[in-house]
Structure formats: structure tokens, C-alpha cells
Enzyme design. Structure first.
Site, PDB file in Angstrom:
ATOM      1  N   ARG A 242       0.839  -1.187   0.000  1.00 42.80           N
ATOM      2  CA  ARG A 242       0.000   0.000   0.000  1.00 42.80           C
ATOM      3  C   ARG A 242       0.879   1.242   0.000  1.00 42.80           C
ATOM      4  O   ARG A 242       1.870   1.329   0.732  1.00 42.80           O
ATOM      5  CB  ARG A 242      -0.906   0.036   1.239  1.00 42.80           C
ATOM      6  CG  ARG A 242      -2.167  -0.830   1.090  1.00 42.80           C
ATOM      7  CD  ARG A 242      -3.139  -0.231   0.073  1.00 42.80           C
ATOM      8  NE  ARG A 242      -4.288  -1.082  -0.179  1.00 42.80           N
ATOM      9  CZ  ARG A 242      -4.388  -1.932  -1.183  1.00 42.80           C
ATOM     10  NH1 ARG A 242      -3.365  -2.087  -2.020  1.00 42.80           N
ATOM     11  NH2 ARG A 242      -5.484  -2.636  -1.373  1.00 42.80           N
ATOM     12  N   GLU A 271      -2.748   7.857  -6.010  1.00 38.81           N
ATOM     13  CA  GLU A 271      -2.901   7.118  -7.270  1.00 38.81           C
ATOM     14  C   GLU A 271      -4.110   7.630  -8.031  1.00 38.81           C
ATOM     15  O   GLU A 271      -5.107   8.026  -7.408  1.00 38.81           O
ATOM     16  CB  GLU A 271      -3.042   5.620  -6.983  1.00 38.81           C
ATOM     17  CG  GLU A 271      -1.797   5.001  -6.369  1.00 38.81           C
ATOM     18  CD  GLU A 271      -1.916   3.489  -6.156  1.00 38.81           C
ATOM     19  OE1 GLU A 271      -2.939   2.905  -6.574  1.00 38.81           O
ATOM     20  OE2 GLU A 271      -0.994   2.898  -5.584  1.00 38.81           O
ATOM     21  N   HIS A 289       0.558  -0.148 -10.023  1.00 37.16           N
ATOM     22  CA  HIS A 289      -0.339  -0.906  -9.143  1.00 37.16           C
ATOM     23  C   HIS A 289      -0.873  -2.155  -9.855  1.00 37.16           C
ATOM     24  O   HIS A 289      -2.092  -2.326 -10.048  1.00 37.16           O
ATOM     25  CB  HIS A 289      -1.515  -0.037  -8.661  1.00 37.16           C
ATOM     26  CG  HIS A 289      -2.124  -0.549  -7.386  1.00 37.16           C
ATOM     27  ND1 HIS A 289      -2.690   0.271  -6.446  1.00 37.16           N
ATOM     28  CD2 HIS A 289      -2.257  -1.815  -6.891  1.00 37.16           C
ATOM     29  CE1 HIS A 289      -3.158  -0.453  -5.436  1.00 37.16           C
ATOM     30  NE2 HIS A 289      -2.894  -1.722  -5.689  1.00 37.16           N
TER      31      HIS A 289
END
Length: 539
Positions: A242, A271, A289
Site C-alpha cells: 500500500r 494514485e 499498481h
């Protein structure tokens, strides 16, 4: 005039799919739902669709189900995240609204572990910049001299399921593995051939560090300025967990100053992230990601949440619900959930007030299973009996806490008269109490109330009930029948239990329609009963 086909369609629960999910998700949902689609990343479109009324919404990471979205979603019962992380779901807001939040906690653990390893290898051997150089016509062998993994120390920050998968795989490379996890027992780490250490020890000993922690208040910037002062200058740090657990600004400074050799990143504090000083460094390999971005992980996640949605909208509790206490519910316990709800409604209605505490005692054969969820069943029933609306297994504990109502559960393998039974003890503010006993009879598990305050009964908890407590004497049964008959209330069944002739008695009556307050008063007047209570059960 609406056609039968249109009526069936309207009656179907509505499931909103707010992001692209695997085709297997729709297959797992089946034909019993009306499926709508929207672009969950488009805020206006999302709010508009939620406002039309949906029963469930399926999302990935781009859709923000915050308090505003949850408030806009009329009738929403389930938020299903096809993946692990729930950073984009306001769980407290969902819980307050009685909305179940489910995810797929094991769907992408293999994919996430494999990506972390990929980044580690790519960082160790400068795969990304060497590839870019070659594509630009440069044969830069000497510039990109890397490091072996063999006999190096890997430090794993967060030794849960993903961290353990990484450890197992990297041990095959001949790496020594240490781990930091304050919630893991050292014996479990030892079973996996991993040494459990404190964070400072891990930082100073590790040649490679990989992070596998959720972002919380406690873990935000855990690997930050001070931590990066303790590492070897040859260390390479991987974060595929994370964003925000690793301080990106501090990492950039440490790499530029030669205090960290390199990094592999898949997640970022904000993000999408397309512009970071870290992206300009040859020592950093970065991906957008991709931890869960494999066909296999997406299919597993989609199927898992689809199954959870089906269960939730069928009124079942879901093991992967993150805001419902109790976890997985054994099949032998599940039929007791509605029974305990009804027992709590009856006890609360007889009391005429909300209890202060509910004790659920599970006895007999079913006591061998985890029955802690029944404590929530009792809370839900008591709240419903006092007129609370939209009470679910999700928000019942919070609603009860706000009303100073608590509940507990315990078990006893001994049940003298029944194979299994449940006793609900309700404590009241005035120091008095009410006890309701119930059981499930036979193969069909028929619900029965078998006692109230020690008065033996064989009472099915039907929708409408009437209870009287009085001193046993002739004429009471006739007086009750007369009062109800005058009011047009049909009696379906009547039971009388007494301690002794002329002593205290309890009458339990099942009726075909609710008994209004005026009729209750008339019954009390005609019978002289100490207590008369009408109960309309909420299913």
C-alpha cells in the site's frame, strides 16, 4: 399494464458493477439479479446510478464508496470489493448505514507475492533501465552491475499471508529471511524457517526489504526518514502493498544520497501516479499498481465477491464481511439466528423497555460450534422490538452501544431436556430480568419457544402473539376469548402455564392479526392480569 415478465424484472435485486470485472463474475452472480453498469471513477455518473436505488455495488480500486456515495445509495445493502484492499471504502459510514462490506481477501495473494518478487529481482539486476538503454541502442553492461540474492538477508515487513508466500519462494533462492510483525507468534515464524525480529533489527540486517502491510494510522510512513537512516547503503526496498507505508520523498532522498541502493514500487501515496521524482532514477523500477492484475486473480476476486453478494442479498451472513463480527457461521448455528432474534423481540416486548444486557446461553450439541454471532442476533431483535428501523447484523452493535445495550454469549455442553437449546437472559434497568428459552425441533428445525421465566411452553413464534401474566383463577381464559372476540381478533392457539393451582400463571396466545393497544387495555381490564403484552414480530 405491467406484464408478468416486467414485474419479475422489477422484483429482482439490483447489482451495480462500477468497474470492469471478469466475465466469471456475471456467471457467478447468475440470472437472479438486474445488473447495471457505470464508470465508478466518474463521480457524477456513480452518484447518479447509486441514487436510482441499488442493492449491491461491485467495485475494484478506482471507485470511492465514501460517506457521500453511501448516503446517495438508497436501499444499498452490500459493497463488494473485488480484491483485498479497502482504502476506497468508508467502512465506518457503511457500518452506520447498515451496509455490509465484503472483499476477496485471498483472491490476489499469489499474484501480489509474485509481483513483489518480480520487482525485487528487477531491482537487483537493473532490468528496467538496462532494457530501456538497449531499446535506445546502448549496450551498457558495465553500468548495470547488480547483486545476487543467494545468501543475502531478506527482511519482510508484515508477515501475513502474502509475506509468508514471499518468504517461502525466496528461501528457494537461498536467502535468509527475517520478518517483522507485532501480531505474529514467533513459533509460527519458526515453523516457516523465518526469524521474527523487531523493526530496527530488520532494518539494520536486511540486504533486501519488502513491505506487506496495510496502510493505517500506525503504519503510515513506517519506513520513513528515521528508518532509512538505519539501513545498509546496499539495501533495496520493495513496496507492492500500500502506498504511504513507505515515505516516497524520504526514499528519493536516500537513493540520491547513496544511502539506499534501489527500490521496486507498485503502489504510491496518491494514485494514479504518473509523475514522481522516483521515476527519473535508474535505481527504481516502478509499475502502476499491478499487484492484482492477473487474469487468475481477477477471476478469483470476481467469483468470490459475486458469491458473497448472492449470500448477503439472500439474508445470509458472509464470512468475508469485514464489518460483521462473528466470522464464518457453522451450518448448525445458522438456523438459530432468526430464533434468537425472535426470542429477544419477545423478551423486550414483555419487558416493555429495552434491556440493558442480553446473555445468550447455548446448550447441548450446538455448543461445540462458534455461536458468538448469536449475541448480535439478540441485539438485533431487541432493537427491532423497540421500533428501530433498518437494523442489520452490520449496524446492530453500534446502534446497541449508542443505547447502552450490551450482549454476551456462552456455551454449555449439558442440556438436560433437549439435544440443543438456547436461553436468553435479559437484564433490565430496574434490576429485574426476563428469561426466554427456545429450541429448534426435529429435522426441519421448527422454531419453538419452550419457556418464559420458567413457565413451560410449546409455542411457535408466529407473527402476532399476546402474553398475559396473572394469578391463576377461573374465568380468565373465557374473559380473554370474549375480549378478543369482540375486537374481531381470531385466536389460532392458546397455552396456559402455571407454577401451581391458584399461583402465578402465564398465558401465551397466537392470533391472526396484531392486537392494538386499546384491545390490550380491554383484555387487561376484563382479566385483571398483572401484565398484558402484544408482540408483533419483525422478520
Amino acid at each position: 399494464m405491467i406484464t408478468e415478465k416486467e414485474a419479475l424484472r422489477v422484483a429482482k435485486p439490483v447489482v451495480l458493477i462500477a468497474e470492469e470485472l471478469s466475465p466469471a463474475t456475471l456467471e457467478a452472480l447468475g440470472p437472479d439479479f438486474e445488473v447495471r453498469n457505470c464508470d465508478g471513477a466518474n463521480r457524477n455518473e456513480l452518484l447518479a446510478e447509486l441514487g436510482k436505488g441499488v442493492d449491491a455495488v461491485l467495485i475494484r480500486s478506482a471507485t470511492k464508496m465514501d460517506a457521500e456515495a453511501i448516503a446517495a445509495a438508497k436501499g444499498l445493502k452490500v459493497i463488494a470489493r473485488a480484491g483485498v484492499g479497502l482504502d476506497n471504502v468508508d467502512i465506518p459510514a457503511a457500518t452506520t448505514a447498515g451496509v455490509m462490506v465484503v472483499n476477496a481477501p485471498t483472491s490476489n495473494i499469489v499474484s501480489a507475492a509474485e509481483l513483489a518478487i518480480s520487482l525485487l529481482l528487477a531491482s537487483a539486476r537493473f532490468i528496467s533501465p538496462a532494457h530501456a538503454a538497449l531499446r535506445n541502442g546502448k549496450w551498457a553492461r558495465s553500468k548495470y552491475t547488480g547483486a545476487e540474492l543467494f545468501e543475502k538477508t531478506l527482511g519482510i515487513v508484515g508477515f501475513g499471508r502474502i509475506g509468508q508466500l514471499v518468504a517461502h519462494r525466496m528461501q528457494a533462492f537461498g536467502m535468509n529471511v527475517v520478518a517483522y510483525d507485532p501480531y505474529l507468534q514467533p513459533a509460527r515464524a519458526a515453523q516457516l524457517g523465518v526469524e521474527l525480529v523487531d523493526l530496527d533489527t530488520l532494518l539494520t540486517r536486511s540486504d533486501f526489504i519488502t513491505i506487506h502491510l496495510p496502510k493505517t494510522k500506525e503504519t503510515a510512513n513506517l519506513i520513513g526518514v528515521e528508518a532509512l537512516k538505519k539501513v545498509k547503503p546496499s539495501v533495496r526496498i520493495i513496496n507492492a502493498a500500500r502506498g504511504g507505508v513507505l515515505d516516497e520523498a524520504a526514499l528519493h532522498d536516500a537513493i540520491v544520497e547513496g544511502r539506499v541502493a534501489g527500490a521496486g514500487l507498485d503502489v504510491y501515496v496518491t494514485e494514479p501516479c504518473t509523475d514522481s521524482p522516483l521515476f527519473q532514477l535508474d535505481q527504481v523500477v516502478a509499475t502502476p499498481h499491478l499487484g492484482a492484475s492477473t487474469d487468475e486473480a481477477q477471476e478469483r476476486a470476481g467469483i468470490a465477491v459475486a458469491v458473497s453478494v448472492r449470500k448477503a442479498l439472500a439474508g445470509e451472513l458472509v464470512p468475508d464481511a469485514v464489518n460483521v463480527k462473528g466470522g464464518a457461521i457453522h451450518e448448525e448455528i445458522r438456523p438459530s439466528l432468526p430464533l434468537v432474534e425472535k426470542m429477544a423481540q419477545i423478551a423486550t416486548a414483555i419487558a416493555g423497555e429495552l434491556p440493558t444486557n442480553l446473555d445468550v446461553h447455548v446448550r447441548g450439541d450446538i455448543s461445540e460450534h462458534d455461536s458468538s454471532i448469536l449475541a448480535i442476533s439478540a441485539l438485533k431483535g431487541a432493537l427491532l422490538a423497540t421500533g428501530a428501523e433498518d437494523v442489520t447484523y452490520v449496524n446492530a452493535p453500534g446502534l446497541a452501544a449508542a443505547r447502552n445495550l450490551t450482549s454476551t454469549s456462552d456455551t454449555d455442553a449439558v442440556s438436560p431436556e433437549y439435544r440443543s437449546m438456547i436461553s436468553l437472559h435479559c437484564a433490565l434497568a430496574n434490576g429485574k430480568s426476563i428469561t426466554v428459552d427456545g429450541t429448534l425441533m426435529g429435522i426441519r428445525k421448527v422454531e419453538k419457544i419452550i419457556a418464559i421465566d420458567g413457565f413451560d411452553l410449546d409455542l411457535p413464534p408466529t407473527d402476532n402473539l399476546l402474553f398475559l401474566r396473572y394469578a391463576d383463577r377461573p374465568g380468565v381464559v373465557g374473559a380473554v376469548g370474549n375480549a378478543l372476540g369482540k375486537a374481531g381478533i381470531n385466536i389460532a392457539g392458546m397455552q396456559v402455564a402455571r407454577a401451581s393451582a391458584g399461583g402465578d400463571a402465564l398465558m401465551a396466545i397466537t392470533v391472526d392479526s396484531p392486537v392494538a393497544d386499546a384491545i390490550v387495555s380491554a383484555v387487561a381490564k376484563e382479566t385483571g392480569a398483572d401484565l398484558v403484552r402484544s408482540v408483533s414480530l419483525v422478520n
